[in-house]
Design a protein around this motif. Sequence first.
Motif, PDB file in Angstrom:
ATOM      1  N   VAL A  26      -8.927  32.432  15.164  1.00 52.50           N
ATOM      2  CA  VAL A  26      -8.131  33.837  16.161  1.00 52.50           C
ATOM      3  C   VAL A  26      -7.093  33.318  16.536  1.00 52.50           C
ATOM      4  O   VAL A  26      -6.296  32.991  15.839  1.00 52.50           O
ATOM      5  N   MET A  27      -6.370  34.930  15.931  1.00 52.40           N
ATOM      6  CA  MET A  27      -5.366  35.548  15.968  1.00 52.40           C
ATOM      7  C   MET A  27      -4.689  36.725  16.881  1.00 52.40           C
ATOM      8  O   MET A  27      -5.704  36.981  17.430  1.00 52.40           O
ATOM      9  N   SER A  28      -3.349  36.401  17.565  1.00 54.21           N
ATOM     10  CA  SER A  28      -2.849  37.169  18.111  1.00 54.21           C
ATOM     11  C   SER A  28      -1.832  37.297  18.250  1.00 54.21           C
ATOM     12  O   SER A  28      -0.082  36.553  17.002  1.00 54.21           O
ATOM     13  N   ASP A  29      -0.613  38.640  18.792  1.00 49.30           N
ATOM     14  CA  ASP A  29       0.715  38.939  18.849  1.00 49.30           C
ATOM     15  C   ASP A  29       1.285  39.175  17.095  1.00 49.30           C
ATOM     16  O   ASP A  29       1.845  38.219  17.406  1.00 49.30           O
ATOM     17  N   SER A  30       1.184  39.757  16.545  1.00 53.65           N
ATOM     18  CA  SER A  30       0.665  39.491  14.554  1.00 53.65           C
ATOM     19  C   SER A  30       2.662  40.510  14.831  1.00 53.65           C
ATOM     20  O   SER A  30       3.414  40.120  13.779  1.00 53.65           O
ATOM     21  N   HIS A  31       2.645  41.727  15.712  1.00 52.24           N
ATOM     22  CA  HIS A  31       4.045  42.086  16.023  1.00 52.24           C
ATOM     23  C   HIS A  31       4.772  43.018  14.517  1.00 52.24           C
ATOM     24  O   HIS A  31       5.808  42.201  14.517  1.00 52.24           O
ATOM     25  N   ARG A  32       3.793  43.118  13.718  1.00 47.54           N
ATOM     26  CA  ARG A  32       3.933  43.860  12.350  1.00 47.54           C
ATOM     27  C   ARG A  32       4.363  42.878  11.349  1.00 47.54           C
ATOM     28  O   ARG A  32       5.029  43.409  10.265  1.00 47.54           O
ATOM     29  N   ARG A  33       3.600  41.868  11.735  1.00 50.75           N
ATOM     30  CA  ARG A  33       4.517  40.372  10.105  1.00 50.75           C
ATOM     31  C   ARG A  33       2.903  40.441   9.535  1.00 50.75           C
ATOM     32  O   ARG A  33       2.047  39.244   9.566  1.00 50.75           O
ATOM     33  N   PHE A  58     -13.613  36.206  13.366  1.00 58.48           N
ATOM     34  CA  PHE A  58     -12.024  36.629  13.473  1.00 58.48           C
ATOM     35  C   PHE A  58     -11.943  37.431  14.307  1.00 58.48           C
ATOM     36  O   PHE A  58     -12.575  37.916  14.820  1.00 58.48           O
ATOM     37  N   LEU A  59     -11.442  36.717  14.972  1.00 56.36           N
ATOM     38  CA  LEU A  59     -11.071  37.468  16.583  1.00 56.36           C
ATOM     39  C   LEU A  59      -9.415  37.917  16.852  1.00 56.36           C
ATOM     40  O   LEU A  59      -8.717  36.934  16.666  1.00 56.36           O
ATOM     41  N   PHE A  60      -9.249  38.964  17.239  1.00 49.91           N
ATOM     42  CA  PHE A  60      -7.094  38.870  17.175  1.00 49.91           C
ATOM     43  C   PHE A  60      -7.081  39.275  18.363  1.00 49.91           C
ATOM     44  O   PHE A  60      -8.265  41.118  18.697  1.00 49.91           O
ATOM     45  N   LEU A  61      -6.603  39.228  19.088  1.00 49.60           N
ATOM     46  CA  LEU A  61      -6.715  39.040  20.734  1.00 49.60           C
ATOM     47  C   LEU A  61      -5.530  39.936  21.069  1.00 49.60           C
ATOM     48  O   LEU A  61      -5.110  39.962  22.253  1.00 49.60           O
ATOM     49  N   GLY A  62      -4.519  41.198  20.132  1.00 46.73           N
ATOM     50  CA  GLY A  62      -4.116  42.021  20.263  1.00 46.73           C
ATOM     51  C   GLY A  62      -2.759  42.094  20.040  1.00 46.73           C
ATOM     52  O   GLY A  62      -1.998  40.960  19.803  1.00 46.73           O
ATOM     53  N   ASP A  63      -1.987  43.118  20.478  1.00 48.11           N
ATOM     54  CA  ASP A  63      -0.291  43.479  19.292  1.00 48.11           C
ATOM     55  C   ASP A  63      -0.404  43.165  18.255  1.00 48.11           C
ATOM     56  O   ASP A  63       0.137  42.218  17.889  1.00 48.11           O
ATOM     57  N   ASP A 118      -2.364  47.839  14.743  1.00 50.15           N
ATOM     58  CA  ASP A 118      -1.709  48.836  13.561  1.00 50.15           C
ATOM     59  C   ASP A 118      -1.788  47.502  12.080  1.00 50.15           C
ATOM     60  O   ASP A 118      -2.315  47.409  11.000  1.00 50.15           O
ATOM     61  N   ASP A 119      -1.356  46.534  12.309  1.00 48.83           N
ATOM     62  CA  ASP A 119      -1.299  44.902  11.186  1.00 48.83           C
ATOM     63  C   ASP A 119      -2.529  45.148  11.082  1.00 48.83           C
ATOM     64  O   ASP A 119      -3.137  44.609   9.765  1.00 48.83           O
ATOM     65  N   LEU A 120      -3.489  44.979  11.837  1.00 50.85           N
ATOM     66  CA  LEU A 120      -4.777  44.160  11.531  1.00 50.85           C
ATOM     67  C   LEU A 120      -5.595  45.708  10.650  1.00 50.85           C
ATOM     68  O   LEU A 120      -6.552  45.442   9.989  1.00 50.85           O
ATOM     69  N   ASP A 121      -5.637  46.825  11.420  1.00 49.76           N
ATOM     70  CA  ASP A 121      -6.475  47.913  10.307  1.00 49.76           C
ATOM     71  C   ASP A 121      -5.303  47.462   8.968  1.00 49.76           C
ATOM     72  O   ASP A 121      -6.493  48.283   8.459  1.00 49.76           O
ATOM     73  N   GLY A 165      -4.094  44.718  23.120  1.00 50.70           N
ATOM     74  CA  GLY A 165      -2.817  44.143  23.797  1.00 50.70           C
ATOM     75  C   GLY A 165      -1.928  45.236  23.988  1.00 50.70           C
ATOM     76  O   GLY A 165      -1.665  46.541  24.169  1.00 50.70           O
ATOM     77  N   ASN A 166      -0.825  44.534  25.311  1.00 49.77           N
ATOM     78  CA  ASN A 166       0.675  45.951  25.908  1.00 49.77           C
ATOM     79  C   ASN A 166       1.248  46.177  24.911  1.00 49.77           C
ATOM     80  O   ASN A 166       1.725  47.411  25.179  1.00 49.77           O
ATOM     81  N   CYS A 167       1.507  45.564  23.121  1.00 48.20           N
ATOM     82  CA  CYS A 167       1.998  46.194  22.915  1.00 48.20           C
ATOM     83  C   CYS A 167       1.806  47.737  22.086  1.00 48.20           C
ATOM     84  O   CYS A 167       1.890  47.682  21.386  1.00 48.20           O
ATOM     85  N   ASP A 168      -0.096  47.233  21.501  1.00 50.84           N
ATOM     86  CA  ASP A 168      -0.808  48.587  21.132  1.00 50.84           C
ATOM     87  C   ASP A 168      -1.171  49.388  21.611  1.00 50.84           C
ATOM     88  O   ASP A 168      -1.564  49.674  22.414  1.00 50.84           O
ATOM     89  N   PHE A 169       0.032  50.436  21.900  1.00 44.29           N
ATOM     90  CA  PHE A 169       0.257  51.605  22.929  1.00 44.29           C
ATOM     91  C   PHE A 169      -0.830  52.285  21.943  1.00 44.29           C
ATOM     92  O   PHE A 169      -0.927  52.873  20.792  1.00 44.29           O
ATOM     93  N   TYR A 170      -1.577  53.608  22.769  1.00 44.58           N
ATOM     94  CA  TYR A 170      -2.234  54.380  22.046  1.00 44.58           C
ATOM     95  C   TYR A 170      -4.145  53.681  21.677  1.00 44.58           C
ATOM     96  O   TYR A 170      -5.493  54.195  20.946  1.00 44.58           O
TER      97      TYR A 170
END
Length: 153
Positions: free
Chosen positions: A5-12, A30-35, A38-41, A57-62
């Motif tokens: 389970v992964m979340s909140d990578s914020h460009r890392r 694997f589950l990704f919980l947002g924010d 783009d990093d996951l892509d 997540g709230n920072c995953d605009f569009y």
Amino acid sequence: MRIVVMSDSHRRTSLLLNIIERHKDNADLFLFLGDGNDDLDNALMIYPDIKIDRVSGNCDFYSTYPASKVIDFAGKRILFTHGHPYYVKHGYSDIQREARSVGADICLFGHTHIPYVDIIDSIHYMNPGSVSDGVYGIVDIEPSGIMAYNAKI
């Protein structure tokens, strides 16, 4: 069965890649919980064959991904969300109510960046913390039960 389970990578992205590399051969999902979708892509260009599901997540605009999902995996019902729709920064009562209403065995959420594991009324709750802080979560589902814990990169 193991869920990473992964979340909140914020460009890392490099930290996300480290987690995937470490678990690509021992994780069933694997589950990704947002924010950081783009990093996951970007990570999926390197690891296109891993089994993964995600929410935004709230920072995953569009983003076109939903904010929450319910899946059945290894005989367990899992609610996973970024957490912001349930105001988890202000307490867990809303997300606990939702987990009960969908009949979840496991509830996974991010957003706060604070690792958290608990069992309340037989529901396993986990916040994996933030990939950008070097932490993530593991959920093992075995015939003997569920074990959820946080790990460091």
